[in-house]
Design a protein around this motif. Structure first.
Motif, PDB file in Angstrom:
ATOM      1  N   LYS A  93       0.833  -1.206   0.000  1.00 46.56           N
ATOM      2  CA  LYS A  93       0.000   0.000   0.000  1.00 46.56           C
ATOM      3  C   LYS A  93       0.865   1.252   0.000  1.00 46.56           C
ATOM      4  O   LYS A  93       0.532   2.243  -0.657  1.00 46.56           O
ATOM      5  CB  LYS A  93      -0.931  -0.001   1.211  1.00 46.56           C
ATOM      6  CG  LYS A  93      -2.031  -1.028   1.104  1.00 46.56           C
ATOM      7  CD  LYS A  93      -2.955  -0.971   2.299  1.00 46.56           C
ATOM      8  CE  LYS A  93      -4.041  -2.021   2.186  1.00 46.56           C
ATOM      9  NZ  LYS A  93      -4.961  -1.988   3.318  1.00 46.56           N
ATOM     10  N   ALA A  94       1.977   1.223   0.706  1.00 51.51           N
ATOM     11  CA  ALA A  94       2.888   2.372   0.722  1.00 51.51           C
ATOM     12  C   ALA A  94       3.516   2.566  -0.649  1.00 51.51           C
ATOM     13  O   ALA A  94       3.634   3.698  -1.133  1.00 51.51           O
ATOM     14  CB  ALA A  94       3.973   2.180   1.784  1.00 51.51           C
ATOM     15  N   ARG A  95       3.907   1.464  -1.309  1.00 54.07           N
ATOM     16  CA  ARG A  95       4.477   1.582  -2.656  1.00 54.07           C
ATOM     17  C   ARG A  95       3.442   2.127  -3.630  1.00 54.07           C
ATOM     18  O   ARG A  95       3.755   2.971  -4.476  1.00 54.07           O
ATOM     19  CB  ARG A  95       5.006   0.223  -3.121  1.00 54.07           C
ATOM     20  CG  ARG A  95       6.216  -0.236  -2.320  1.00 54.07           C
ATOM     21  CD  ARG A  95       6.937  -1.387  -2.972  1.00 54.07           C
ATOM     22  NE  ARG A  95       6.121  -2.549  -3.258  1.00 54.07           N
ATOM     23  CZ  ARG A  95       6.004  -3.611  -2.482  1.00 54.07           C
ATOM     24  NH1 ARG A  95       6.627  -3.652  -1.330  1.00 54.07           N
ATOM     25  NH2 ARG A  95       5.252  -4.632  -2.855  1.00 54.07           N
ATOM     26  N   ALA A  96       2.181   1.678  -3.512  1.00 53.54           N
ATOM     27  CA  ALA A  96       1.111   2.176  -4.383  1.00 53.54           C
ATOM     28  C   ALA A  96       0.875   3.659  -4.140  1.00 53.54           C
ATOM     29  O   ALA A  96       0.646   4.424  -5.086  1.00 53.54           O
ATOM     30  CB  ALA A  96      -0.166   1.383  -4.149  1.00 53.54           C
ATOM     31  N   TYR A  97       0.945   4.087  -2.890  1.00 57.86           N
ATOM     32  CA  TYR A  97       0.765   5.492  -2.547  1.00 57.86           C
ATOM     33  C   TYR A  97       1.879   6.340  -3.175  1.00 57.86           C
ATOM     34  O   TYR A  97       1.608   7.385  -3.771  1.00 57.86           O
ATOM     35  CB  TYR A  97       0.760   5.665  -1.027  1.00 57.86           C
ATOM     36  CG  TYR A  97       0.617   7.094  -0.574  1.00 57.86           C
ATOM     37  CD1 TYR A  97      -0.625   7.714  -0.589  1.00 57.86           C
ATOM     38  CD2 TYR A  97       1.714   7.817  -0.149  1.00 57.86           C
ATOM     39  CE1 TYR A  97      -0.767   9.032  -0.176  1.00 57.86           C
ATOM     40  CE2 TYR A  97       1.591   9.133   0.258  1.00 57.86           C
ATOM     41  CZ  TYR A  97       0.347   9.735   0.243  1.00 57.86           C
ATOM     42  OH  TYR A  97       0.225  11.033   0.644  1.00 57.86           O
ATOM     43  N   ILE A  98       3.108   5.865  -3.059  1.00 56.20           N
ATOM     44  CA  ILE A  98       4.245   6.595  -3.647  1.00 56.20           C
ATOM     45  C   ILE A  98       4.077   6.695  -5.153  1.00 56.20           C
ATOM     46  O   ILE A  98       4.307   7.752  -5.750  1.00 56.20           O
ATOM     47  CB  ILE A  98       5.572   5.904  -3.283  1.00 56.20           C
ATOM     48  CG1 ILE A  98       5.837   6.050  -1.777  1.00 56.20           C
ATOM     49  CG2 ILE A  98       6.734   6.486  -4.083  1.00 56.20           C
ATOM     50  CD1 ILE A  98       6.965   5.169  -1.265  1.00 56.20           C
TER      51      ILE A  98
END
Length: 65
Positions: A9-14
């Motif tokens: 989810k953090a990678r998708a947000y970035i």
């Protein structure tokens, strides 16, 4: 390598932030569509594949081994 972003989810947000930044760069003439496509492709490779591969167990840790 323990400090690499492990949360998908953090990678998708970035990646979402980078897409938005690419749109802003396009509007203000900082980069062309072709340049933005190249940078977003690179970001997708790093965030989607590069970090995922870095966070995948090595061959010695697989259950099938």
């Amino acid at each position: 390598m323990n400090n690499i972003i492990r949360n998908p989810k953090a990678r998708a947000y970035i990646y979402g932030i980078l897409v938005a930044a690419g749109g802003v760069a396009l509007i203000y003439g900082v980069a062309t569509e072709t340049q933005i496509a190249g940078w977003l492709g690179l970001a997708g490779s790093i965030l989607g594949n590069g970090l995922a591969l870095a966070n995948t167990p090595t061959a010695g840790k697989h259950a099938a081994d």
